[in-house]
Design a protein around this motif. Structure first.
Motif, mmCIF file in Angstrom:
data_model
loop_
_atom_site.group_PDB
_atom_site.id
_atom_site.type_symbol
_atom_site.label_atom_id
_atom_site.label_comp_id
_atom_site.label_asym_id
_atom_site.label_seq_id
_atom_site.Cartn_x
_atom_site.Cartn_y
_atom_site.Cartn_z
ATOM 1 N N MET A 188 0.829 -1.184 0.000
ATOM 2 C CA MET A 188 0.000 0.000 0.000
ATOM 3 C C MET A 188 0.876 1.251 0.000
ATOM 4 O O MET A 188 1.432 1.626 1.018
ATOM 5 C CB MET A 188 -0.865 0.012 1.249
ATOM 6 C CG MET A 188 -1.879 -1.091 1.252
ATOM 7 S SD MET A 188 -3.258 -0.682 2.303
ATOM 8 C CE MET A 188 -2.428 -0.377 3.852
ATOM 9 N N LYS A 189 1.042 1.833 -1.168
ATOM 10 C CA LYS A 189 1.848 3.055 -1.285
ATOM 11 C C LYS A 189 0.994 4.124 -1.951
ATOM 12 O O LYS A 189 0.177 3.817 -2.824
ATOM 13 C CB LYS A 189 3.089 2.820 -2.148
ATOM 14 C CG LYS A 189 3.852 1.541 -1.869
ATOM 15 C CD LYS A 189 4.596 1.590 -0.555
ATOM 16 C CE LYS A 189 5.339 0.282 -0.330
ATOM 17 N NZ LYS A 189 5.820 0.140 1.043
ATOM 18 N N PRO A 190 1.222 5.383 -1.582
ATOM 19 C CA PRO A 190 0.449 6.460 -2.214
ATOM 20 C C PRO A 190 0.729 6.533 -3.719
ATOM 21 O O PRO A 190 1.818 6.181 -4.163
ATOM 22 C CB PRO A 190 0.981 7.724 -1.527
ATOM 23 C CG PRO A 190 1.640 7.260 -0.277
ATOM 24 C CD PRO A 190 2.137 5.882 -0.552
ATOM 25 N N ALA A 191 -0.267 7.002 -4.468
ATOM 26 C CA ALA A 191 -0.047 7.335 -5.879
ATOM 27 C C ALA A 191 0.772 8.636 -5.931
ATOM 28 O O ALA A 191 0.932 9.311 -4.912
ATOM 29 C CB ALA A 191 -1.391 7.515 -6.573
ATOM 30 N N SER A 192 1.267 8.965 -7.102
ATOM 31 C CA SER A 192 2.133 10.149 -7.226
ATOM 32 C C SER A 192 1.383 11.451 -7.003
ATOM 33 O O SER A 192 0.194 11.548 -7.318
ATOM 34 C CB SER A 192 2.737 10.196 -8.633
ATOM 35 O OG SER A 192 3.568 9.089 -8.798
ATOM 36 N N PHE A 193 2.071 12.418 -6.460
ATOM 37 C CA PHE A 193 1.505 13.770 -6.318
ATOM 38 C C PHE A 193 2.648 14.769 -6.288
ATOM 39 O O PHE A 193 3.768 14.434 -5.899
ATOM 40 C CB PHE A 193 0.666 13.887 -5.040
ATOM 41 C CG PHE A 193 1.361 13.367 -3.806
ATOM 42 C CD1 PHE A 193 2.299 14.136 -3.138
ATOM 43 C CD2 PHE A 193 1.096 12.083 -3.338
ATOM 44 C CE1 PHE A 193 2.953 13.651 -2.007
ATOM 45 C CE2 PHE A 193 1.761 11.590 -2.205
ATOM 46 C CZ PHE A 193 2.689 12.375 -1.554
ATOM 47 N N VAL B 263 -2.623 10.382 5.358
ATOM 48 C CA VAL B 263 -1.669 9.407 4.803
ATOM 49 C C VAL B 263 -2.265 7.986 4.722
ATOM 50 O O VAL B 263 -2.059 7.307 3.710
ATOM 51 C CB VAL B 263 -0.299 9.459 5.525
ATOM 52 C CG1 VAL B 263 0.647 8.416 4.941
ATOM 53 C CG2 VAL B 263 0.327 10.839 5.387
ATOM 54 N N PRO B 264 -3.043 7.516 5.719
ATOM 55 C CA PRO B 264 -3.708 6.229 5.506
ATOM 56 C C PRO B 264 -4.592 6.233 4.255
ATOM 57 O O PRO B 264 -4.628 5.253 3.501
ATOM 58 C CB PRO B 264 -4.575 6.045 6.762
ATOM 59 C CG PRO B 264 -3.927 6.882 7.800
ATOM 60 C CD PRO B 264 -3.295 8.039 7.076
ATOM 61 N N LEU C 126 -4.096 8.058 1.607
ATOM 62 C CA LEU C 126 -3.191 8.033 0.460
ATOM 63 C C LEU C 126 -2.659 6.612 0.257
ATOM 64 O O LEU C 126 -2.615 6.105 -0.867
ATOM 65 C CB LEU C 126 -2.002 8.975 0.679
ATOM 66 C CG LEU C 126 -2.273 10.475 0.779
ATOM 67 C CD1 LEU C 126 -0.974 11.211 1.132
ATOM 68 C CD2 LEU C 126 -2.829 11.019 -0.524
ATOM 69 N N ASN C 127 -2.250 5.979 1.367
ATOM 70 C CA ASN C 127 -1.688 4.621 1.268
ATOM 71 C C ASN C 127 -2.695 3.652 0.658
ATOM 72 O O ASN C 127 -2.336 2.789 -0.134
ATOM 73 C CB ASN C 127 -1.276 4.117 2.658
ATOM 74 C CG ASN C 127 -0.024 4.805 3.179
ATOM 75 O OD1 ASN C 127 0.560 5.648 2.503
ATOM 76 N ND2 ASN C 127 0.390 4.450 4.382
ATOM 77 N N ALA D 228 -3.603 15.496 -6.754
ATOM 78 C CA ALA D 228 -2.505 15.811 -7.675
ATOM 79 C C ALA D 228 -1.439 16.642 -6.977
ATOM 80 O O ALA D 228 -0.283 16.670 -7.398
ATOM 81 C CB ALA D 228 -3.049 16.568 -8.893
ATOM 82 N N ARG E 254 5.929 10.762 -2.978
ATOM 83 C CA ARG E 254 5.004 9.770 -2.444
ATOM 84 C C ARG E 254 5.681 8.752 -1.536
ATOM 85 O O ARG E 254 5.021 7.876 -0.978
ATOM 86 C CB ARG E 254 4.288 9.044 -3.582
ATOM 87 C CG ARG E 254 5.180 8.114 -4.372
ATOM 88 C CD ARG E 254 4.501 7.675 -5.650
ATOM 89 N NE ARG E 254 5.202 6.541 -6.246
ATOM 90 C CZ ARG E 254 4.811 5.273 -6.095
ATOM 91 N NH1 ARG E 254 3.746 4.974 -5.394
ATOM 92 N NH2 ARG E 254 5.495 4.301 -6.661
ATOM 93 N N GLU F 83 0.923 -0.750 7.288
ATOM 94 C CA GLU F 83 0.998 0.435 6.427
ATOM 95 C C GLU F 83 -0.250 1.299 6.445
ATOM 96 O O GLU F 83 -0.534 1.990 5.481
ATOM 97 C CB GLU F 83 1.367 0.060 4.981
ATOM 98 C CG GLU F 83 2.869 0.009 4.802
ATOM 99 C CD GLU F 83 3.317 -0.110 3.356
ATOM 100 O OE1 GLU F 83 2.557 -0.654 2.546
ATOM 101 O OE2 GLU F 83 4.430 0.338 3.067
#
Lengths: 275, 170
Positions: free
Chosen positions: A1-6, A38-39, A41-42, A49, B28, B49
Motif C-alpha cells: 500500500m503506497k500512495p499514488a504520485s503527487f 496518509v492512511p 493516500l496509502n 494531484a 510519495r 501500512e
C-alpha cells in the motif's frame, strides 16, 4: 500500500498555500500531521494531484485565548493541545476526550484541525467541537469565513470546506464557571475509532448530549433534567432518530443501546461535575 | 520552496540517529520506505501500512510516531531516531532491549522495534512510569506472540533498573 504520485509544495506563507490551493481546485489537498490523510493516500482512497504541507507556517501553529474562546491553529498537533498547561481548566471536555483519541504515537503528529477536516463520524475532536458549540475558521485566497461546527460537518467524512479553502483554526468555547463536562466511548480496542462516543455538557442552559459513531456526522441534542419523567423516553427517541446502521463492528440495535447507556452515564457525570 | 514535481526524486536532509543525512525520495515515498530502501536501515519494520499495528514506530523530533504515516518529505530538517540507535555498540543491547530479552518480551520480534521506540520515549520522559502508563503506550502496538504480559514486565524491569542507575545509593 503506497500512495499514488503527487506534486508537493511546502509554502513559506499562508498566501502561497492559498494560491496553490486555488490553482489546484479539487485536486489539491492540505497535509498537516498526515495521520488521517496518509492512511487514505496509502490505501489510494485519496489521490490528490498536489499536497500542500502547512506545517512550516508559523502563524498557524498557535493556541490562543480570544475572549471566551480557545483558538487552535491548523498547525497545532494534538499532543501540543493535550500538553497545553490550562487545558483542564479551559477545555475539560477535551482533557477527558484526549486519552481516547488515537494513540500517543498518532497524537504526536496528528493535528487538531486535521481531525476536524477529516470529519470521521466517530472521531472524538469533531464530536467535542459540535457538543461545545464551537466553530471553524475557513479561508481562501480572497476571503475568510466562520462556520458553526454543527453546520461544518455535513455527512460521512464530508464538510462545508469548499475548493480552494483551508481550515485556518478551530474555535472551542472556553469552559464556563460552574459547568460540568464528561466524555466516554466504547470501542473494540483502546485508541481505535469508537463504536459510539458520547460527550455531555451540564450548565445553566441545561444538559446537552453529543453523540458520535451512529449517524453520518456528530450530532448534539438538548435534554431534560436527569430526574425528569420524560428523560428515558427522550434519550430513547434520540437513539432511534440517529439512522443507526448494522456494520461489521456493531449492530444498529447495539449502537442504540450504547446511546442510551453511555448517554445517561456521561450526562450523570457532567451533572455531578457541575454540582 | 518551489513546487516539487511528482515524477522526480527530491533531496531530503534530516538528522538520522544523530548524524546529518541527505537522501533522495519521490514525494510519495513514506518515511518507512526511505529508511529501509534508500538508507538501508531495516530495523524499522513495516506491518499494516495504515498506522494500526505500530511496527514501524520511530522517534520524530523526540516523539514516537508512525513511519508509515509520515511522508519522507515531512521530516525534512527534522530529527529521526530508529531502533538502530538504541544501543551505542551494535554488539550490545541497551538496558531496555536487555530487559526484553531477559523477560521474554519478544518471540518472533516483528513488532519489537516499534515497541522499543515508544517505550524508550516513555522511560526517558517518565522514569516513574508504572504498569498503567506502559499499557497506555503499548495500546498503540500489536503483538501477536507474547500476549503483552512479558512486554509489560520487561518495561517495568527496565524502568526499575533505570531508577537505580540514577540513584546509586538507594
Amino acid at each position: 500500500m503506497k500512495p499514488a504520485s503527487f506534486d508537493f509544495l511546502c509554502p513559506e506563507t499562508t498566501e502561497e498555500a492559498l494560491a496553490a490551493l486555488a490553482e489546484g481546485g479539487g485536486e489539491a489537498r492540505v497535509i498537516a500531521g498526515g495521520q488521517s490523510l496518509v492512511p487514505m493516500l496509502n490505501m489510494r482512497l485519496a489521490r490528490p494531484a498536489l499536497l500542500v504541507d502547512i506545517m512550516r507556517l508559523e502563524a498557524l501553529r498557535r493556541i490562543e485565548t480570544s475572549g471566551d474562546e480557545i483558538v487552535v491553529g491548523a498547525g497545532v498537533r494534538q499532543a501540543e493541545l493535550e500538553a497545553w498547561p490550562t487545558l483542564l481548566r479551559d477545555l475539560p471536555l477535551l482533557a477527558a476526550a484526549f486519552p481516547c483519541l488515537g494513540h500517543v504515537q498518532t497524537r504526536a503528529r496528528g493535528t487538531v484541525c486535521g481531525s476536524i477536516a477529516h470529519a470521521d463520524p466517530s472521531a472524538e475532536l469533531p464530536l467535542s467541537l459540535v457538543t461545545l458549540g464551537g466553530a471553524v475558521s475557513l479561508r481562501n485566497r480572497k476571503q475568510k469565513r466562520r462556520v458553526k461546527a454543527d453546520d461544518f460537518f455535513v455527512g460521512m467524512m464530508a464538510t462545508d470546506l469548499a475548493e480552494g479553502e483551508m481550515i485556518e483554526a478551530v474555535h472551542f468555547p472556553k469552559a464556563r464557571h460552574g459547568s460540568g463536562y464528561a466524555f466516554r466511548e466504547v470501542g473494540r480496542r483502546h485508541g481505535d475509532f469508537a463504536i459510539v462516543a458520547c460527550a455531555a455538557v451540564a450548565d445553566d442552559r441545561g444538559l446537552r448530549l453529543g453523540i458520535a459513531g451512529v449517524d453520518d456526522r456528530p450530532r448534539v441534542f438538548p435534554l431534560p433534567a436527569l430526574d425528569d419523567d420524560q428523560f428515558d423516553d427522550t434519550i430513547n427517541d434520540i437513539a432511534w432518530s440517529l439512522n443507526a446502521r448494522d456494520d461489521i463492528h456493531a449492530s444498529a440495535r447495539y449502537r442504540r443501546e450504547l446511546v442510551r447507556s453511555l448517554g445517561r452515564e456521561t450526562l450523570k457525570e457532567a451533572s455531578r461535575c457541575r454540582a | 520552496m518551489p513546487r516539487m514535481n511528482a515524477a522526480r526524486k527530491h533531496p531530503v536532509d534530516f538528522t538520522l540517529n544523530g548524524r546529518t543525512v541527505r537522501a533522495e525520495a519521490e514525494n510519495r515515498m513514506l518515511l518507512s520506505d526511505l529508511l529501509r530502501h534508500e538508507i538501508g536501515l531495516t530495523g524499522t519494520h513495516v506491518g499494516c501500512e495504515h498506522g494500526v499495528c505500530g511496527a514501524c514506530t520511530v522517534q520524530i523530533d523526540g516523539r514516537p510516531a508512525r513511519a508509515c504515516l509520515t511522508l519522507a518529505q515531512q521530516v525534512r530538517g527534522g530529527d529521526v531516531r530508529t531502533v538502530e540507535a538504541l544501543s551505542r555498540d551494535p554488539a550490545e543491547l541497551s538496558p531496555l532491549q536487555a530487559a526484553f530479552r531477559r523477560h521474554h518480551g519478544l518471540q518472533c520480534g516483528f513488532c519489537t522495534p516499534g515497541i522499543l521506540m515508544s517505550l524508550d520515549v516513555l522511560l526517558r520522559e517518565r522514569p516513574d512510569a508504572g504498569r498503567e502508563d506502559i499499557r497506555e503506550h503499548l495500546s498503540g502496538h500489536l503483538c501477536r506472540c507474547t500476549g503483552y504480559a512479558t512486554i509489560v514486565e520487561a518495561a517495568l524491569a527496565a524502568a526499575e533498573e533505570q531508577r537505580k542507575e540514577e540513584k546509586p545509593n538507594v
